[in-house]
Design a protein around this motif. Structure first.
Motif, short mmCIF file in Angstrom:
data_model
loop_
_atom_site.label_atom_id
_atom_site.label_comp_id
_atom_site.label_asym_id
_atom_site.label_seq_id
_atom_site.Cartn_x
_atom_site.Cartn_y
_atom_site.Cartn_z
N GLY A 180 0.83 -1.20 0.00
CA GLY A 180 0.00 0.00 0.00
C GLY A 180 0.86 1.25 0.00
N LEU A 181 0.39 2.28 -0.72
CA LEU A 181 1.14 3.52 -0.81
C LEU A 181 0.18 4.67 -1.03
CD1 LEU A 181 4.39 4.02 -2.88
CD2 LEU A 181 2.51 5.66 -3.06
N ALA A 182 0.35 5.75 -0.28
CA ALA A 182 -0.51 6.93 -0.44
C ALA A 182 0.33 8.18 -0.23
CB ALA A 182 -1.67 6.90 0.56
N VAL A 183 0.10 9.19 -1.07
CA VAL A 183 0.82 10.46 -1.00
C VAL A 183 -0.09 11.49 -0.35
CG1 VAL A 183 1.98 12.27 -2.33
CG2 VAL A 183 2.12 9.88 -3.07
N HIS A 191 -4.09 -2.04 1.12
CA HIS A 191 -4.24 -0.80 0.36
C HIS A 191 -4.24 0.38 1.33
CE1 HIS A 191 -5.21 0.83 -3.65
NE2 HIS A 191 -5.82 1.79 -3.00
N LEU A 192 -3.80 1.54 0.83
CA LEU A 192 -3.82 2.78 1.59
C LEU A 192 -4.38 3.89 0.71
CD1 LEU A 192 -0.24 2.73 3.18
CD2 LEU A 192 -2.37 2.54 4.45
N CYS A 193 -5.07 4.84 1.33
CA CYS A 193 -5.62 5.98 0.60
C CYS A 193 -5.69 7.18 1.54
CB CYS A 193 -7.00 5.65 0.05
SG CYS A 193 -7.64 6.87 -1.11
N TRP A 194 -5.09 8.30 1.13
CA TRP A 194 -5.10 9.51 1.96
C TRP A 194 -6.41 10.27 1.75
CZ3 TRP A 194 0.23 10.49 3.72
CH2 TRP A 194 0.28 11.41 4.79
N VAL A 225 -5.45 8.76 6.96
CA VAL A 225 -5.18 7.76 5.93
C VAL A 225 -6.07 6.55 6.19
CG1 VAL A 225 -3.44 6.23 4.94
CG2 VAL A 225 -2.79 8.54 5.68
N ILE A 226 -6.76 6.09 5.15
CA ILE A 226 -7.60 4.89 5.26
C ILE A 226 -6.78 3.69 4.82
CG2 ILE A 226 -9.76 3.80 4.57
CD1 ILE A 226 -10.12 6.38 6.14
N GLN A 227 -6.93 2.60 5.56
CA GLN A 227 -6.15 1.39 5.28
C GLN A 227 -7.02 0.14 5.35
OE1 GLN A 227 -3.79 -0.31 8.44
NE2 GLN A 227 -4.25 -2.12 7.23
N THR A 228 -6.87 -0.75 4.36
CA THR A 228 -7.53 -2.05 4.39
C THR A 228 -6.50 -3.12 4.68
OG1 THR A 228 -7.36 -2.10 1.96
CG2 THR A 228 -9.49 -1.48 2.92
N PHE A 279 -13.31 0.64 11.70
CA PHE A 279 -14.68 0.45 11.24
C PHE A 279 -15.18 -0.94 11.61
CE2 PHE A 279 -12.94 3.85 8.73
CZ PHE A 279 -13.99 4.73 8.59
N ALA A 280 -16.49 -1.10 11.58
CA ALA A 280 -17.10 -2.38 11.92
C ALA A 280 -16.50 -3.50 11.07
CB ALA A 280 -18.61 -2.31 11.69
N GLY A 281 -16.18 -4.61 11.71
CA GLY A 281 -15.49 -5.70 11.03
C GLY A 281 -16.31 -6.32 9.90
N LYS A 282 -15.60 -6.79 8.88
CA LYS A 282 -16.22 -7.49 7.75
C LYS A 282 -15.92 -8.98 7.86
CE LYS A 282 -17.79 -5.67 4.53
NZ LYS A 282 -19.21 -5.40 4.20
N ARG A 283 -16.61 -9.78 7.05
CA ARG A 283 -16.44 -11.23 7.11
C ARG A 283 -15.32 -11.73 6.21
NH1 ARG A 283 -21.95 -14.24 6.19
NH2 ARG A 283 -20.56 -15.99 6.67
N HIS A 284 -14.86 -10.88 5.29
CA HIS A 284 -13.85 -11.31 4.34
C HIS A 284 -12.70 -10.30 4.28
CE1 HIS A 284 -17.52 -13.42 3.10
NE2 HIS A 284 -16.71 -14.36 2.63
N ILE A 285 -11.58 -10.74 3.71
CA ILE A 285 -10.42 -9.86 3.53
C ILE A 285 -10.83 -8.61 2.77
CG2 ILE A 285 -8.23 -9.63 2.27
CD1 ILE A 285 -7.74 -12.60 2.89
N GLN A 286 -10.38 -7.47 3.24
CA GLN A 286 -10.63 -6.20 2.56
C GLN A 286 -9.46 -5.92 1.61
OE1 GLN A 286 -13.84 -4.35 3.18
NE2 GLN A 286 -13.87 -6.56 3.55
#
Length: 240
Positions: A26-29, A68-71, A78-81, A101-108
């Motif tokens: 992951g990379l975010a500027v 993944h990362l997103c600024w 920064v948001i991160q999965t 955030f609330a957990g999901k059942r599958h890989i993000q």
């Protein structure tokens, strides 16, 4: 290692950012392009000074295999999965988790943030229609789930917001290992258009060029250029 290149400069990298122990995923500027945030399968997130290449801070979390990362535009967040099925919001100033955030059942697998910084969208792994969804999250107020987009039959590998066109409804695009790209109405969750790229194999990352043009990377047949026409037809116009 992460390397930064100047598109019209010398043949070598202009800056290097060494330090991660495993592959960087992951990379975010930052919005002002002065800082870089990276994430890795080594369970760490790092913040760097773009000009000097110095690692400004490092944060490690058990089982946090970054995907993944997103600024967030105009913010320090920064948001991160992650492969631990979690979406996190980091405060980049000290690299601390500001919200989970609330957990999901599958890989993000991926995430993106809207131009106004109000929403985040994440995508899920899955198989045979189980999982495979994209999820819209509120970033400003409740920080809760707003909408889900279901219709892919295999892992949804990428998700992006489409820039708002003058006459277009707010939209989100997704690509999947089922060889399909879908465009969704952001607010209702309705699927507006689908393109099936037969023979392309699993589809990987998406990039929005403008409100009606998408680039989609595939495992088997390069990069596909897709055009959204009248918000109801998504067709391939070129392949590289």
């Amino acid at each position: 290692m992460v390397m930064m290149w100047e598109l019209h400069g010398t043949s070598g990298p202009m800056q290097r950012f060494p330090g991660h122990d495993l592959v960087v995923t992951g990379l975010a500027v930052s919005p002002d392009a002065s800082q870089l945030c990276t994430g890795s399968r080594d369970n760490t997130v790092r913040k760097w000074d773009v000009e000097t290449g110095e690692c400004l801070c490092r944060a490690a979390l058990s089982r946090n295999l970054v995907t993944h990362l997103c600024w967030v535009p105009g913010e320090s967040y920064v948001i991160q999965t992650s492969e631990d099925k979690t979406i996190r919001m980091w405060d980049s100033r000290e690299l601390q988790v500001a919200h989970t955030f609330a957990g999901k059942r599958h890989i993000q697998t991926s995430c993106d943030v809207s131009e106004d910084g109000r929403y985040c969208v994440s995508s899920s792994s899955g198989f045979a229609g189980e999982g495979c969804e994209a999820t819209l999250w509120d970033l400003r107020q409740t920080r809760s789930r707003v909408c889900e987009y279901r219709g892919h039959l295999q892992t949804t590998a990428s998700c992006v917001f489409l820039p708002r066109g003058p006459a277009l409804t707010p939209s989100i695009a997704t690509s999947s290992h089922d060889s399909k790209v879908k465009v969704w109405d952001r607010d209702t969750g309705a699927c507006l258009a689908t393109a099936c790229l037969e023979g392309a194999g699993p589809l990987a990352s998406l990039a929005a060029c403008d409100s009606s043009t998408l680039l989609c990377a595939s495992f088997h047949s390069g990069i596909h250029v897709l055009q959204l026409r009248h918000c109801e037809e998504l067709e391939e116009v070129a392949v590289f």
